[in-house]
Design an enzyme around this catalytic site. Structure first.
Site, short mmCIF file in Angstrom:
data_model
loop_
_atom_site.label_atom_id
_atom_site.label_comp_id
_atom_site.label_asym_id
_atom_site.label_seq_id
_atom_site.Cartn_x
_atom_site.Cartn_y
_atom_site.Cartn_z
N LYS A 62 78.51 -16.73 -16.33
CA LYS A 62 77.62 -15.63 -16.88
C LYS A 62 77.67 -14.51 -15.95
O LYS A 62 78.45 -13.73 -15.69
CB LYS A 62 76.32 -16.07 -17.32
CG LYS A 62 76.34 -17.06 -18.58
CD LYS A 62 75.32 -17.70 -18.99
CE LYS A 62 75.38 -18.82 -19.99
NZ LYS A 62 75.86 -18.60 -21.13
N ASP A 86 73.75 -27.37 -12.35
CA ASP A 86 74.73 -26.53 -13.19
C ASP A 86 73.74 -24.94 -13.27
O ASP A 86 72.77 -24.95 -14.07
CB ASP A 86 74.68 -26.95 -14.67
CG ASP A 86 75.44 -26.11 -15.42
OD1 ASP A 86 75.87 -26.53 -16.65
OD2 ASP A 86 75.62 -24.84 -15.21
N TYR A 131 73.05 -28.50 -21.45
CA TYR A 131 74.38 -28.00 -21.89
C TYR A 131 75.36 -27.48 -20.87
O TYR A 131 74.82 -26.88 -19.92
CB TYR A 131 74.38 -26.95 -23.03
CG TYR A 131 75.58 -26.56 -23.57
CD1 TYR A 131 76.18 -25.45 -23.11
CD2 TYR A 131 76.47 -27.31 -24.59
CE1 TYR A 131 77.40 -24.94 -23.71
CE2 TYR A 131 77.65 -26.86 -24.96
CZ TYR A 131 78.06 -25.51 -24.70
OH TYR A 131 79.36 -25.04 -25.15
P1 KE4 Z 1 80.83 -21.23 -20.93
O1 KE4 Z 1 82.17 -22.13 -20.98
O2 KE4 Z 1 80.21 -20.88 -22.23
O3 KE4 Z 1 81.09 -19.99 -19.99
O4 KE4 Z 1 79.68 -21.89 -20.01
C1 KE4 Z 1 79.25 -23.15 -20.68
C2 KE4 Z 1 77.96 -23.16 -19.90
C3 KE4 Z 1 77.52 -24.35 -18.87
N1 KE4 Z 1 76.19 -24.45 -18.15
C4 KE4 Z 1 75.30 -23.97 -18.76
C5 KE4 Z 1 74.13 -24.11 -18.23
C6 KE4 Z 1 75.45 -22.88 -20.13
O5 KE4 Z 1 74.39 -22.61 -20.67
C7 KE4 Z 1 76.62 -22.73 -20.63
C8 KE4 Z 1 77.02 -21.85 -21.74
N2 KE4 Z 1 75.54 -21.27 -22.33
C9 KE4 Z 1 75.85 -20.89 -23.93
C10 KE4 Z 1 74.41 -20.38 -24.54
N3 KE4 Z 1 73.47 -21.39 -24.20
C11 KE4 Z 1 77.09 -20.07 -24.19
C12 KE4 Z 1 76.81 -19.44 -25.67
C13 KE4 Z 1 77.98 -20.09 -26.45
O6 KE4 Z 1 78.33 -21.12 -26.39
O7 KE4 Z 1 78.47 -19.29 -27.22
#
Ligand code: KE4
Length: 438
Positions: free
Chosen positions: A273, A245, A150
């Site tokens: 994060k 990523d 993701y």
């Molecule tokens: P954000 O746009 O949510 O800040 O980041 C996206 C993203 C990009 N790359 C990786 C590897 C990520 O894990 C994420 C976001 N992680 C999720 C949890 N696995 C965020 C939690 C959510 O979507 O509420």
């Protein structure tokens, strides 16, 4: 560990009903809605250290930690003081500040491959921007991603995506233009032959191979020896760029992220994060020749009203400045203790699990086979996970409300917390075994 009272007809339930009147699903990010595990999401009022409290004052030992940013725990005193001081000078100017320089230098010092850095306000923004650079630099359009990984919710990423997308059973979202989806080619994590196959079929069209160097969004799946090195070699051979990523693994796996821990250097990296210390920050960066293409140095446009704002930079600087060997040694010790105790608890209850861990990241898969890719992860018994989740929540342990997410430890967790978690897990695995017997 305090036993918690029943969670129905409580403030969270009333708030959830009200929230659903105002927001889709009553949440601002799908995975928070507890759809995959059942029951009512806890509306959290506060956090301190390794614990959060819901609107009824019930206290939970937290393994979500805001999905990874809070490596130092909730509301560390020094961070709150730093933010209060920063706020007195103003929250955002939309103009350059000294703090952004200090933060970019702090990132570069820890992740040397990021010779130039650009800050954004989320991991999604960082991931979509870094791909724009890769496409501009190579003049190619296709991107290889891995099923179950993701990278945020930008159009091209929601193809066989992990995290909340797979949790809700929509790994490929409606609303994505066919043209966008067609440019996203998927391969299988830990399977170089599948990558070679995709590269052969898309010869000369691939701008980048985008990968979570330690996968966290199908649950935690570590790279097998040689996998990342193989991707590096394929990129060098074909002219595609290797993009890590590290939104989860950055500063989590080690102070230099997965690339430092595993010894493979990407051309470009995106972060999120931990880099924001709990405030909205993403970042992307990499080789200077590539990043000089980003406006206003170059023609690749990317912008953001609140990018690099002083509050977020203050939080990020505070968080990065406290990443030290002592912290990572503690996280490794607690992670190993927790994994061992969970495996033992599952065995005592005769519940088949597969547990993957890298440092302070782990996932308990309810399956009897190893989980090394998305197909393996999808064989997990998500109903059993839901039973386990609810049994842990009832004992005051707050786990990710999805089988396909990572548990996060922090520097605020203690050995006593891990012991409490293992004690709760012994009962929770028994609940899973009872439910399986029907
Ligand atoms: P954000 O746009 O949510 O800040 O980041 C996206 C993203 C990009 N790359 C990786 C590897 C990520 O894990 C994420 C976001 N992680 C999720 C949890 N696995 C965020 C939690 C959510 O979507 O509420």
């Amino acid at each position: 560990m305090p036993r918690t009272r029943s969670t129905e007809n409580d403030r969270s339930a009333r708030l959830f009903a009200r929230a659903r009147q105002a927001m889709p699903g009553g949440v601002n990010s799908p995975v928070r809605a507890f759809k995959a595990v059942g029951g009512t999401p806890r509306f959290i009022r506060s956090g301190k250290g390794a614990y959060v409290k819901d609107e009824d004052g019930r206290r939970y030992l937290d393994y979500v930690m805001s999905w990874g940013p809070l490596i130092h725990g909730h509301a560390p005193k020094g961070l709150l003081t730093a933010l209060a001081d920063a706020a007195r000078h103003g929250t955002s100017f939309g103009a350059p500040t000294r703090l952004e320089i200090e933060m970019a230098e702090a990132v570069r010092a820890r992740v040397p491959s990021m010779q130039l850095v650009r800050f954004t306000s989320s991991g999604t923004e960082a991931a979509m921007s870094v791909l724009r650079v890769a496409r501009a630099a190579t003049g190619r359009d296709a991107v290889v991603k891995f099923a179950g990984c993701y990278h945020g919710h930008a159009d091209g990423f929601l193809v066989e995506a992990g995290s909340g997308a797979v949790t809700l059973g929509v790994p490929t979202s409606p609303g994505i233009p066919q043209a966008a989806a067609a440019l996203t080619l998927t391969a299988r994590y830990n399977d170089l032959a599948s990558v070679e196959d995709v590269v052969r079929r898309a010869r000369g069209q691939i701008a980048a191979i985008l990968v979570e160097p330690i996968a966290g969004n199908m649950g935690v799946v570590p790279p097998m020896p040689g996998f990342l090195e193989g991707l590096r070699a394929i990129c060098d051979r074909t002219g595609a760029l290797l993009v890590f990523d590290e939104v989860i693994s950055g500063f989590r796996a080690s102070a230099g992220g997965a690339q430092h821990l595993l010894g493979v250097t990407p051309d470009l990296t995106c972060l999120g994060k931990i880099i924001g210390g709990g405030l909205p920050v993403g970042a992307y960066g990499g080789r200077e020749d590539l990043m000089r293409m980003v406006a206003p140095d170059g023609p690749v446009y990317q912008a953001g009203t609140l990018s690099g704002n002083p509050m977020a930079m203050t939080a990020g600087l505070w968080a990065l400045s406290r990443l030290d060997d002592k912290l990572y040694a503690k996280l490794e010790r607690l992670g190993s203790m927790l994994a061992e105790g969970l495996s033992d608890a599952a065995q005592r209850a005769d519940v088949a699990i597969s547990l993957n861990r890298v440092g302070s990241l782990l996932t308990v898969f309810f399956t009897d086979r190893p989980v090394m890719n998305y197909d393996d992860a999808k064989l997990s018994d998500t109903k059993a996970y839901g039973t386990f989740f609810q049994a842990m929540l009832a004992q005051g342990v707050y786990l990710p409300p999805s089988q396909f997410e990572a548990w996060f430890l922090s520097g605020a967790h203690t050995r006593g917390d891990v012991d409490d978690t293992i004690r709760a897990a012994r009962k929770a695995f028994k609940a899973v075994a009872r439910a399986a017997r029907g």
